[in-house]
Scaffold this active site. Structure first.
Site, PDB file in Angstrom:
ATOM      1  N   CYS A 118     -12.308   4.800-106.895  1.00 49.15           N
ATOM      2  CA  CYS A 118     -13.364   4.058-106.201  1.00 49.15           C
ATOM      3  C   CYS A 118     -14.374   5.106-105.764  1.00 49.15           C
ATOM      4  O   CYS A 118     -14.797   5.919-106.581  1.00 49.15           O
ATOM      5  CB  CYS A 118     -12.802   3.231-105.044  1.00 49.15           C
ATOM      6  SG  CYS A 118     -11.637   4.104-103.980  1.00 49.15           S
ATOM      7  N   SER A 119     -14.773   5.126-104.526  1.00 49.12           N
ATOM      8  CA  SER A 119     -15.677   6.178-104.070  1.00 49.12           C
ATOM      9  C   SER A 119     -14.889   7.411-103.623  1.00 49.12           C
ATOM     10  O   SER A 119     -15.132   8.513-104.087  1.00 49.12           O
ATOM     11  CB  SER A 119     -16.554   5.673-102.923  1.00 49.12           C
ATOM     12  OG  SER A 119     -17.427   6.688-102.462  1.00 49.12           O
ATOM     13  N   ALA A 120     -13.927   7.203-102.715  1.00 49.00           N
ATOM     14  CA  ALA A 120     -13.097   8.315-102.249  1.00 49.00           C
ATOM     15  C   ALA A 120     -11.785   8.430-103.010  1.00 49.00           C
ATOM     16  O   ALA A 120     -11.128   9.458-102.967  1.00 49.00           O
ATOM     17  CB  ALA A 120     -12.810   8.159-100.754  1.00 49.00           C
ATOM     18  N   GLY A 121     -11.379   7.338-103.679  1.00 44.35           N
ATOM     19  CA  GLY A 121     -10.133   7.378-104.441  1.00 44.35           C
ATOM     20  C   GLY A 121      -8.901   7.139-103.611  1.00 44.35           C
ATOM     21  O   GLY A 121      -7.800   7.560-103.998  1.00 44.35           O
ATOM     22  N   ILE A 122      -9.041   6.439-102.477  1.00 41.60           N
ATOM     23  CA  ILE A 122      -7.870   6.161-101.646  1.00 41.60           C
ATOM     24  C   ILE A 122      -7.806   4.709-101.173  1.00 41.60           C
ATOM     25  O   ILE A 122      -6.731   4.113-101.158  1.00 41.60           O
ATOM     26  CB  ILE A 122      -7.822   7.108-100.426  1.00 41.60           C
ATOM     27  CG1 ILE A 122      -9.119   7.052 -99.622  1.00 41.60           C
ATOM     28  CG2 ILE A 122      -7.518   8.516-100.847  1.00 41.60           C
ATOM     29  CD1 ILE A 122      -9.111   7.906 -98.364  1.00 41.60           C
ATOM     30  N   GLY A 123      -8.927   4.107-100.778  1.00 44.33           N
ATOM     31  CA  GLY A 123      -8.897   2.768-100.182  1.00 44.33           C
ATOM     32  C   GLY A 123      -8.670   1.668-101.206  1.00 44.33           C
ATOM     33  O   GLY A 123      -7.577   1.103-101.326  1.00 44.33           O
ATOM     34  N   ARG A 124      -9.701   1.357-101.968  1.00 41.30           N
ATOM     35  CA  ARG A 124      -9.583   0.319-102.991  1.00 41.30           C
ATOM     36  C   ARG A 124      -8.619   0.736-104.099  1.00 41.30           C
ATOM     37  O   ARG A 124      -7.900  -0.100-104.656  1.00 41.30           O
ATOM     38  CB  ARG A 124     -10.976   0.020-103.559  1.00 41.30           C
ATOM     39  CG  ARG A 124     -11.861  -0.745-102.601  1.00 41.30           C
ATOM     40  CD  ARG A 124     -13.301  -0.849-103.065  1.00 41.30           C
ATOM     41  NE  ARG A 124     -14.086   0.322-102.713  1.00 41.30           N
ATOM     42  CZ  ARG A 124     -15.405   0.392-102.808  1.00 41.30           C
ATOM     43  NH1 ARG A 124     -16.084  -0.656-103.269  1.00 41.30           N
ATOM     44  NH2 ARG A 124     -16.050   1.479-102.467  1.00 41.30           N
ATOM     45  N   SER A 125      -8.602   2.028-104.425  1.00 40.34           N
ATOM     46  CA  SER A 125      -7.682   2.510-105.458  1.00 40.34           C
ATOM     47  C   SER A 125      -6.229   2.318-105.027  1.00 40.34           C
ATOM     48  O   SER A 125      -5.381   1.908-105.832  1.00 40.34           O
ATOM     49  CB  SER A 125      -7.952   3.995-105.735  1.00 40.34           C
ATOM     50  OG  SER A 125      -9.274   4.195-106.188  1.00 40.34           O
ATOM     51  N   ASP A 159     -17.185  -1.978-100.159  1.00 43.70           N
ATOM     52  CA  ASP A 159     -16.572  -0.790 -99.579  1.00 43.70           C
ATOM     53  C   ASP A 159     -16.008  -1.105 -98.198  1.00 43.70           C
ATOM     54  O   ASP A 159     -16.608  -1.844 -97.414  1.00 43.70           O
ATOM     55  CB  ASP A 159     -17.609   0.323 -99.480  1.00 43.70           C
ATOM     56  CG  ASP A 159     -16.980   1.663 -99.153  1.00 43.70           C
ATOM     57  OD1 ASP A 159     -15.763   1.797 -99.354  1.00 43.70           O
ATOM     58  OD2 ASP A 159     -17.701   2.566 -98.703  1.00 43.70           O
ATOM     59  N   GLN A 216      -6.967   2.184 -96.998  1.00 41.56           N
ATOM     60  CA  GLN A 216      -7.729   2.884 -95.976  1.00 41.56           C
ATOM     61  C   GLN A 216      -7.965   2.082 -94.708  1.00 41.56           C
ATOM     62  O   GLN A 216      -8.347   2.648 -93.684  1.00 41.56           O
ATOM     63  CB  GLN A 216      -9.080   3.298 -96.580  1.00 41.56           C
ATOM     64  CG  GLN A 216      -9.719   4.483 -95.912  1.00 41.56           C
ATOM     65  CD  GLN A 216     -10.910   4.980 -96.698  1.00 41.56           C
ATOM     66  OE1 GLN A 216     -11.291   4.397 -97.700  1.00 41.56           O
ATOM     67  NE2 GLN A 216     -11.516   6.057 -96.236  1.00 41.56           N
TER      68      GLN A 216
END
Length: 485
Positions: free
Chosen positions: A215-222, A181, A262
């Site tokens: 991912c967790s928030a749906g913005i960084g890794r996604s 993360d 992110q």
């Protein structure tokens, strides 16, 4: 494209300033997020500052509340369509599978683990073992097949409804298990292997529904996954990197879901992964099967809930990825040998860089970074906290007018090497001037305090003999009165 990468890389804090500029422009052009802030919808958000844009949000059908924290993200130039969403929670898992069912999604790309560094990042919304089944509301999910690779797992799931006679749907679940993360994978080759596996599954084809990426928030890794996939698809279609504009593509995607990519490190890794895959994309070889060098037995891979890496969050993926070699021709990226997890970066990488941006030149297979040089330039402001996303996205209050965006968003006018250099110099001068002003104010305050102390001391020293004389006189007068009477 390669020249653009090295221009940013060679600038001090170049990736930080580029990320901040892209983020500023994206926020200025983002739509409203009012639906997500309604009282009945707030409990469906994992993070209160990561919200879907109203115009592109996914709507659920046949329900009292049609809200889910998800956005359509489309790139028409290469016929790519995604649904970017947060990691499902326990009370939103039924909404998640309802979305998959209604949107006719053929694949789910999961880029995080359920538990990372002791914190819950996603609910176990799918059966992890073959033969197991889970039910969320009317939706029944069963694991029919599972294949474990070195860095990801592929599960073949069947989705059906208990109260419907509709045909059972097959959903492929791609789970990347070594992406930390707020960080990046160790090598772009592992990530490209995963991307190739997703492409070979056919879930990104325009013939089926949009691919769910979370991912967790749906913005960084996604966002990193989607940007690399879109740019490599553009390179494959064009056959060259000459007319590819990474920054403009990211800005278009961010108008559909705010916050994609992110951190500056994720933006930098996107460039690295694109450069490593550009040569194969130009030749149309990116989707071909890769030779597997892993001798790891599938049964030897620990399950997700019992994995030590998930409990501690410590693994080899925390190491920085190798950089692409410099090339005189930016449209021809030399083929880079695949890097195994336990190997050092290959000797052909003439230049390696740490995540902080300190560079070194070495011809050995284990290059060493030089000692930090003395630099009087103040560091940039600190980045947002790792596990507190609240300061990252600036929420816009209802009723306030949107921020006016720059007149032109073209990359030629938006970000060049001169812009980065001038921006860095201006920011440095502003920080130095602010530091000097602060020192001057502190010095003035110290001088004033010294003067006040000296004045008080002189005043007290001046009045002490006088009051002493008056006291003695009073005592003598009192004694005389007693002697007389």
């Amino acid at each position: 494209m390669e020249e653009e990468f090295w221009e940013i890389e060679d600038k001090q804090h170049g990736w930080y300033y580029l990320f901040q500029q892209l983020d500023q422009v994206a926020r200025a052009n983002a739509g409203t997020q009012l639906i997500a802030k309604e009282p009945m919808n707030i409990i469906r958000n994992r993070y209160r500052d990561v919200l879907p844009i109203d115009d592109t949000r996914v709507k659920l059908n046949n329900t009292d509340c049609d809200y889910i924290n998800a956005n359509y993200v489309k790139e028409e130039t290469v016929q790519r369509s995604y649904i970017m969403t947060q990691g499902p929670m326990g009370h939103t898992s039924s909404h998640f599978w309802q979305m998959v069912w209604e949107q006719n999604c053929a694949g789910i790309v999961m880029l995080n683990r359920c538990i990372e560094k002791g914190m819950n990042k996603c609910f176990q919304y799918w059966p992890a073992e073959v033969g197991q089944s889970l039910q969320f509301g009317p939706y029944i999910i069963e694991n029919q097949f599972q294949q474990t690779e070195e860095t990801f797992r592929l599960s073949m799931l069947t989705l059906s409804m208990s109260d419907s006679d509709e045909q059972v749907k097959t959903v492929q679940h791609f789970h990347y298990i070594k992406w930390p993360d707020f960080n990046v994978p160790r090598t772009p080759d592992d990530f490209l292997r995963f991307l190739n596996a997703v492409r070979r599954g056919g879930v990104l084809s325009p013939d089926c529904g949009p691919c769910v990426v979370h991912c967790s928030a749906g913005i960084g890794r996604s966002g990193t996954f989607a940007l690399v996939d879109v740019i490599l698809a553009q390179i494959t279609k064009a056959g060259s990197t000459a007319d590819i504009n990474i920054q403009q593509t990211l800005l278009r995607m961010r108008t559909q879901r705010l916050g994609l990519i992110q951190t500056p490190d994720q933006l930098r890794f996107s460039y690295i992964a694109i450069l490593h895959g550009a040569d194969r994309a130009c030749k149309g070889e990116l989707d071909e099967d890769e030779d597997s060098d892993s001798d790891e037995d599938e049964e030897g891979v620990a399950s997700e809930n019992d994995s030590e890496e998930e409990r501690t969050g410590q693994n080899d993926s925390d190491k920085p990825p190798p950089l692409p070699p410099r090339s005189s021709d930016s449209n021809k990226i030399p083929q880079v040998d695949l890097v195994k997890e336990d190997d050092h970066p290959p000797a052909v990488l003439k230049r390696t860089l740490s995540l902080s941006g300190s560079s070194s030149h070495s011809m050995s297979t284990t290059p060493e970074l030089p000692a930090d040089k003395e630099d009087d330039t103040p560091p940039p402001p600190p980045l947002p906290p790792r596990d507190n996303r609240e300061p990252f996205l600036e929420e816009r209050e209802e009723g306030n007018p949107p921020v006016e965006a720059p007149s032109s968003l073209n990359a030629e006018n938006f970000m060049t090497s001169d812009d980065i250099h001038s921006t860095s110099e201006e920011a440095t001068l502003r920080r130095r001037q602010a530091y000097q002003d602060k020192q001057a104010r502190i010095s003035t305050q110290v001088q004033d305090m010294k003067k006040n102390l000296q004045h008080q001391r002189g005043h007290s020293e001046q009045w002490t003999p006088k009051w002493l004389f008056i006291g003695v006189a009073c005592i003598i007068f009192y004694l005389l009165l007693r002697a007389l009477y």
